[in-house]
Motif scaffolding. Structure first.
Motif, PDB file in Angstrom:
ATOM      1  N   GLY A 251       0.803  -1.218   0.000  1.00 45.62           N
ATOM      2  CA  GLY A 251       0.000   0.000   0.000  1.00 45.62           C
ATOM      3  C   GLY A 251       0.835   1.266   0.000  1.00 45.62           C
ATOM      4  N   THR A 252       2.150   1.135   0.115  1.00 46.73           N
ATOM      5  CA  THR A 252       3.044   2.292   0.093  1.00 46.73           C
ATOM      6  C   THR A 252       3.081   2.878  -1.322  1.00 46.73           C
ATOM      7  N   PRO A 253       2.932   4.195  -1.466  1.00 48.85           N
ATOM      8  CA  PRO A 253       3.121   4.805  -2.791  1.00 48.85           C
ATOM      9  C   PRO A 253       4.582   4.695  -3.215  1.00 48.85           C
ATOM     10  N   ALA A 254       4.810   4.518  -4.501  1.00 48.11           N
ATOM     11  CA  ALA A 254       6.173   4.401  -5.019  1.00 48.11           C
ATOM     12  C   ALA A 254       6.926   5.705  -4.798  1.00 48.11           C
TER      13      ALA A 254
ATOM     14  N   ALA B   9       2.641 -12.177  -9.173  1.00 46.53           N
ATOM     15  CA  ALA B   9       2.300 -10.823  -8.731  1.00 46.53           C
ATOM     16  C   ALA B   9       1.984  -9.923  -9.919  1.00 46.53           C
ATOM     17  N   LEU B  10       2.801 -10.003 -10.953  1.00 49.25           N
ATOM     18  CA  LEU B  10       2.559  -9.173 -12.141  1.00 49.25           C
ATOM     19  C   LEU B  10       1.232  -9.535 -12.801  1.00 49.25           C
ATOM     20  N   GLU B  11       0.949 -10.813 -12.919  1.00 55.62           N
ATOM     21  CA  GLU B  11      -0.319 -11.247 -13.532  1.00 55.62           C
ATOM     22  C   GLU B  11      -1.514 -10.757 -12.721  1.00 55.62           C
ATOM     23  N   ALA B  12      -1.425 -10.838 -11.394  1.00 54.64           N
ATOM     24  CA  ALA B  12      -2.519 -10.361 -10.547  1.00 54.64           C
ATOM     25  C   ALA B  12      -2.744  -8.870 -10.741  1.00 54.64           C
ATOM     26  N   VAL B  13      -1.684  -8.091 -10.728  1.00 49.93           N
ATOM     27  CA  VAL B  13      -1.811  -6.642 -10.904  1.00 49.93           C
ATOM     28  C   VAL B  13      -2.381  -6.324 -12.290  1.00 49.93           C
ATOM     29  N   LEU B  14      -1.903  -7.002 -13.311  1.00 48.12           N
ATOM     30  CA  LEU B  14      -2.384  -6.738 -14.674  1.00 48.12           C
ATOM     31  C   LEU B  14      -3.849  -7.102 -14.860  1.00 48.12           C
ATOM     32  N   SER B  15      -4.337  -8.061 -14.087  1.00 46.28           N
ATOM     33  CA  SER B  15      -5.738  -8.474 -14.225  1.00 46.28           C
ATOM     34  C   SER B  15      -6.620  -7.871 -13.134  1.00 46.28           C
ATOM     35  N   ASP B  16      -6.101  -6.865 -12.432  1.00 46.48           N
ATOM     36  CA  ASP B  16      -6.836  -6.185 -11.355  1.00 46.48           C
ATOM     37  C   ASP B  16      -7.351  -7.156 -10.292  1.00 46.48           C
TER      38      ASP B  16
ATOM     39  N   PRO C  50      -6.351  -9.286  -6.571  1.00 54.26           N
ATOM     40  CA  PRO C  50      -5.453  -9.117  -5.425  1.00 54.26           C
ATOM     41  C   PRO C  50      -4.203  -9.994  -5.586  1.00 54.26           C
ATOM     42  N   VAL C  51      -3.087  -9.452  -5.175  1.00 56.53           N
ATOM     43  CA  VAL C  51      -1.846 -10.221  -5.163  1.00 56.53           C
ATOM     44  C   VAL C  51      -1.862 -11.076  -3.900  1.00 56.53           C
TER      45      VAL C  51
END
Length: 186
Positions: free
Chosen positions: A12-15, A159-166, A168-169
């Motif tokens: 949840g930390t902003p980059a 993790a990348l697949e979860a983020v790309l498909s909206d 949860p990781v």
């Protein structure tokens, strides 16, 4: 080499923004100038660490695959080059060209960016969503040098697949393990 686990920056930390030189092009790259991407992968790596060397070919394969999926990818080296000259910009550029990096390899001379990301080791991976909010941090997969476990990039790919498909990781995330970042002595 001190074997070190990643610090696991809170989800949840902003980059943290950065503006760092790409050792290949010489251009300054700023994270927040990169927009309209579906995800952002930031990797802390270096040239000499045996853990990075172990994952390098899988890392190049993974990044080549995911750059086609509207992801911005950056590698950052933050090691103290006065003590570790093999991690300096000229040698970074040689490695990037040798391995055909398809992503910028950035030099964090002041080490401020490594500190902002609470990076502790190389390799260390951070995945942010399209809003640049941290969704994953930790390891590439469970393979380590001489472990006999084949490289797959499974943890990072999932993790990348979860983020790309909206989606949860997975909340169960494992720290990376590698060489400690070589901090400058004050």
């Amino acid at each position: 080499m001190a074997l070190t686990e990643s610090n696991m920056l809170p989800l949840g930390t902003p980059a943290p923004d950065f503006e760092l030189p790409d050792v290949v092009s010489g251009q300054l790259i700023q994270l927040y100038e990169q927009s309209s991407k579906d995800a952002y992968l930031i990797m802390f790596i270096c040239n000499h660490c045996p853990y990075v060397v172990h994952v390098m070919d899988e890392l190049v394969n993974l990044t080549n695959e995911y750059l086609k999926k509207n992801i911005a990818i950056f590698a950052i080296s933050s090691n103290d080059v006065s003590s570790y000259p093999q991690d300096g910009p000229d040698r970074m550029k040689e490695l990037a060209l040798l391995k055909n990096f398809s992503f910028p390899y950035l030099f964090d001379e002041t080490q401020e960016i490594a500190k902002a990301y609470d990076a502790a080791c190389t390799p260390d991976f951070y995945v942010f969503d399209r809003n640049k909010i941290l969704k994953y941090r930790g390891r590439l997969d469970s393979s380590r040098p001489q472990s006999g476990v084949p490289l797959s990039g499974r943890d990072l790919r999932n993790a990348l697949e979860a983020v790309l498909s909206d989606q949860p990781v997975d909340a169960e995330q494992f720290p990376s393990l590698g060489c400690n970042i070589k901090w400058k002595k004050n």
